[in-house]
Design a protein around this motif. Structure first.
Motif, PDB file in Angstrom:
ATOM      1  N   GLN A   1      51.493  12.227   0.727  1.00 48.72           N
ATOM      2  CA  GLN A   1      50.393  11.689   1.515  1.00 48.72           C
ATOM      3  C   GLN A   1      49.213  12.669   1.576  1.00 48.72           C
ATOM      4  OE1 GLN A   1      53.244  12.832   2.634  1.00 48.72           O
ATOM      5  NE2 GLN A   1      52.834  14.202   4.321  1.00 48.72           N
ATOM      6  N   ALA A   2      49.443  13.950   1.300  1.00 43.05           N
ATOM      7  CA  ALA A   2      48.402  14.965   1.420  1.00 43.05           C
ATOM      8  C   ALA A   2      47.867  15.473   0.079  1.00 43.05           C
ATOM      9  CB  ALA A   2      48.930  16.158   2.219  1.00 43.05           C
ATOM     10  N   LEU A   3      48.617  15.237  -1.009  1.00 46.36           N
ATOM     11  CA  LEU A   3      48.216  15.794  -2.303  1.00 46.36           C
ATOM     12  C   LEU A   3      48.613  14.853  -3.429  1.00 46.36           C
ATOM     13  CD1 LEU A   3      47.076  18.219  -3.911  1.00 46.36           C
ATOM     14  CD2 LEU A   3      49.379  19.176  -3.917  1.00 46.36           C
ATOM     15  N   LYS A   4      47.666  14.589  -4.293  1.00 48.72           N
ATOM     16  CA  LYS A   4      47.912  13.753  -5.469  1.00 48.72           C
ATOM     17  C   LYS A   4      47.443  14.503  -6.713  1.00 48.72           C
ATOM     18  CE  LYS A   4      47.852   9.387  -3.091  1.00 48.72           C
ATOM     19  NZ  LYS A   4      49.005   9.721  -2.357  1.00 48.72           N
ATOM     20  N   ILE A   5      48.265  14.469  -7.745  1.00 50.35           N
ATOM     21  CA  ILE A   5      47.975  15.130  -9.013  1.00 50.35           C
ATOM     22  C   ILE A   5      47.929  14.061 -10.101  1.00 50.35           C
ATOM     23  CG2 ILE A   5      48.737  16.873 -10.674  1.00 50.35           C
ATOM     24  CD1 ILE A   5      48.147  18.022  -7.915  1.00 50.35           C
ATOM     25  N   GLN A   6      46.892  14.089 -10.906  1.00 52.39           N
ATOM     26  CA  GLN A   6      46.784  13.165 -12.035  1.00 52.39           C
ATOM     27  C   GLN A   6      46.604  13.973 -13.312  1.00 52.39           C
ATOM     28  OE1 GLN A   6      43.384  10.950 -10.644  1.00 52.39           O
ATOM     29  NE2 GLN A   6      44.680   9.231 -10.061  1.00 52.39           N
ATOM     30  N   GLY A   7      47.297  13.571 -14.342  1.00 52.28           N
ATOM     31  CA  GLY A   7      47.173  14.225 -15.635  1.00 52.28           C
ATOM     32  C   GLY A   7      48.163  15.341 -15.863  1.00 52.28           C
TER      33      GLY A   7
ATOM     34  N   GLN B   1      51.669  26.369 -17.201  1.00 54.68           N
ATOM     35  CA  GLN B   1      52.862  25.625 -16.810  1.00 54.68           C
ATOM     36  C   GLN B   1      53.264  25.945 -15.375  1.00 54.68           C
ATOM     37  OE1 GLN B   1      54.252  23.162 -18.780  1.00 54.68           O
ATOM     38  NE2 GLN B   1      55.118  22.680 -16.775  1.00 54.68           N
ATOM     39  N   ALA B   2      53.143  27.208 -14.970  1.00 52.48           N
ATOM     40  CA  ALA B   2      53.481  27.586 -13.598  1.00 52.48           C
ATOM     41  C   ALA B   2      52.579  26.873 -12.594  1.00 52.48           C
ATOM     42  CB  ALA B   2      53.372  29.103 -13.424  1.00 52.48           C
ATOM     43  N   ILE B   3      51.299  26.778 -12.894  1.00 49.33           N
ATOM     44  CA  ILE B   3      50.351  26.095 -12.004  1.00 49.33           C
ATOM     45  C   ILE B   3      50.665  24.611 -11.937  1.00 49.33           C
ATOM     46  CG2 ILE B   3      47.930  25.412 -11.751  1.00 49.33           C
ATOM     47  CD1 ILE B   3      47.255  28.226 -12.961  1.00 49.33           C
ATOM     48  N   ILE B   4      50.871  23.997 -13.085  1.00 51.66           N
ATOM     49  CA  ILE B   4      51.189  22.565 -13.124  1.00 51.66           C
ATOM     50  C   ILE B   4      52.475  22.284 -12.357  1.00 51.66           C
ATOM     51  CG2 ILE B   4      51.914  20.668 -14.644  1.00 51.66           C
ATOM     52  CD1 ILE B   4      50.027  21.971 -16.771  1.00 51.66           C
ATOM     53  N   ASP B   5      53.503  23.084 -12.589  1.00 55.30           N
ATOM     54  CA  ASP B   5      54.789  22.875 -11.912  1.00 55.30           C
ATOM     55  C   ASP B   5      54.661  23.016 -10.401  1.00 55.30           C
ATOM     56  OD1 ASP B   5      55.940  22.472 -14.392  1.00 55.30           O
ATOM     57  OD2 ASP B   5      56.933  24.442 -14.449  1.00 55.30           O
ATOM     58  N   GLU B   6      53.918  24.022  -9.945  1.00 56.53           N
ATOM     59  CA  GLU B   6      53.773  24.231  -8.508  1.00 56.53           C
ATOM     60  C   GLU B   6      52.963  23.118  -7.856  1.00 56.53           C
ATOM     61  OE1 GLU B   6      53.891  25.626  -4.615  1.00 56.53           O
ATOM     62  OE2 GLU B   6      55.220  25.907  -6.326  1.00 56.53           O
TER      63      GLU B   6
ATOM     64  N   THR C   1      52.652  20.082  -8.939  1.00 62.28           N
ATOM     65  CA  THR C   1      53.499  18.889  -8.986  1.00 62.28           C
ATOM     66  C   THR C   1      54.556  18.942  -7.893  1.00 62.28           C
ATOM     67  OG1 THR C   1      53.118  18.687 -11.364  1.00 62.28           O
ATOM     68  CG2 THR C   1      55.021  17.531 -10.468  1.00 62.28           C
ATOM     69  N   ARG C   2      55.124  20.108  -7.665  1.00 60.98           N
ATOM     70  CA  ARG C   2      56.122  20.279  -6.603  1.00 60.98           C
ATOM     71  C   ARG C   2      55.505  20.012  -5.237  1.00 60.98           C
ATOM     72  NH1 ARG C   2      57.348  23.162  -2.603  1.00 60.98           N
ATOM     73  NH2 ARG C   2      55.685  24.665  -2.907  1.00 60.98           N
ATOM     74  N   GLN C   3      54.326  20.585  -5.015  1.00 58.63           N
ATOM     75  CA  GLN C   3      53.651  20.380  -3.728  1.00 58.63           C
ATOM     76  C   GLN C   3      53.320  18.899  -3.511  1.00 58.63           C
ATOM     77  OE1 GLN C   3      50.387  22.973  -2.663  1.00 58.63           O
ATOM     78  NE2 GLN C   3      51.371  24.760  -3.593  1.00 58.63           N
ATOM     79  N   ALA C   4      52.873  18.230  -4.566  1.00 62.29           N
ATOM     80  CA  ALA C   4      52.542  16.805  -4.460  1.00 62.29           C
ATOM     81  C   ALA C   4      53.793  15.983  -4.166  1.00 62.29           C
ATOM     82  CB  ALA C   4      51.867  16.313  -5.738  1.00 62.29           C
ATOM     83  N   ALA C   5      54.923  16.363  -4.728  1.00 59.14           N
ATOM     84  CA  ALA C   5      56.171  15.645  -4.465  1.00 59.14           C
ATOM     85  C   ALA C   5      56.640  15.866  -3.023  1.00 59.14           C
ATOM     86  CB  ALA C   5      57.257  16.098  -5.441  1.00 59.14           C
ATOM     87  N   ASP C   6      56.412  17.073  -2.497  1.00 56.41           N
ATOM     88  CA  ASP C   6      56.810  17.379  -1.125  1.00 56.41           C
ATOM     89  C   ASP C   6      55.909  16.707  -0.096  1.00 56.41           C
ATOM     90  OD1 ASP C   6      58.888  18.950  -1.998  1.00 56.41           O
ATOM     91  OD2 ASP C   6      57.911  20.870  -1.529  1.00 56.41           O
ATOM     92  N   ARG C   7      54.625  16.550  -0.435  1.00 54.46           N
ATOM     93  CA  ARG C   7      53.654  15.977   0.500  1.00 54.46           C
ATOM     94  C   ARG C   7      52.781  14.929  -0.194  1.00 54.46           C
ATOM     95  NH1 ARG C   7      49.912  19.707   1.751  1.00 54.46           N
ATOM     96  NH2 ARG C   7      50.422  20.947  -0.037  1.00 54.46           N
TER      97      ARG C   7
ATOM     98  N   ALA D   1      51.329  29.516  -1.669  1.00 59.00           N
ATOM     99  CA  ALA D   1      52.455  29.223  -2.558  1.00 59.00           C
ATOM    100  C   ALA D   1      52.014  29.242  -4.015  1.00 59.00           C
ATOM    101  CB  ALA D   1      53.066  27.866  -2.212  1.00 59.00           C
ATOM    102  N   LEU D   2      50.825  28.722  -4.287  1.00 60.77           N
ATOM    103  CA  LEU D   2      50.310  28.710  -5.658  1.00 60.77           C
ATOM    104  C   LEU D   2      50.086  30.132  -6.165  1.00 60.77           C
ATOM    105  CD1 LEU D   2      49.364  27.017  -8.055  1.00 60.77           C
ATOM    106  CD2 LEU D   2      47.102  26.928  -6.986  1.00 60.77           C
ATOM    107  N   VAL D   3      49.530  30.980  -5.323  1.00 61.33           N
ATOM    108  CA  VAL D   3      49.300  32.380  -5.704  1.00 61.33           C
ATOM    109  C   VAL D   3      50.622  33.086  -5.969  1.00 61.33           C
ATOM    110  CG1 VAL D   3      48.481  34.611  -4.836  1.00 61.33           C
ATOM    111  CG2 VAL D   3      47.061  32.592  -4.583  1.00 61.33           C
TER     112      VAL D   3
END
Length: 62
Positions: free
Chosen positions: A23-29, A8-13, A15-21, A49-51
């Motif tokens: 144009q640079a990061l897309k998450i599916q699933g 959950q921590a990995i997914i949340d982080e 997802t947060r990064q994708a929401a902030d950027r 940040a993920l670490v």
């Protein structure tokens, strides 16, 4: 229990990064990632940040 917290921590982080950027990061699933073993990540991930999030999760942080 620990595996679920880490997942959950990995997914949340990511997802947060994708929401902030979006144009640079897309998450599916991410919506189905808790019940699945797969997550598609396309783009640049802030590994530092993920670490930090993973370490905090293991240490019992928020």
């Amino acid at each position: 229990m620990l595996e679920e917290k880490l997942r959950q921590a990995i997914i949340d982080e990511l997802t947060r990064q994708a929401a902030d950027r979006p144009q640079a990061l897309k998450i599916q699933g991410a919506d189905n990632a808790q019940g699945s073993e797969e997550l598609t990540v396309n783009g640049k991930v802030d590994l530092g940040a993920l670490v930090m999030v993973i370490a905090g999760s293991v240490a019992g942080g928020p």
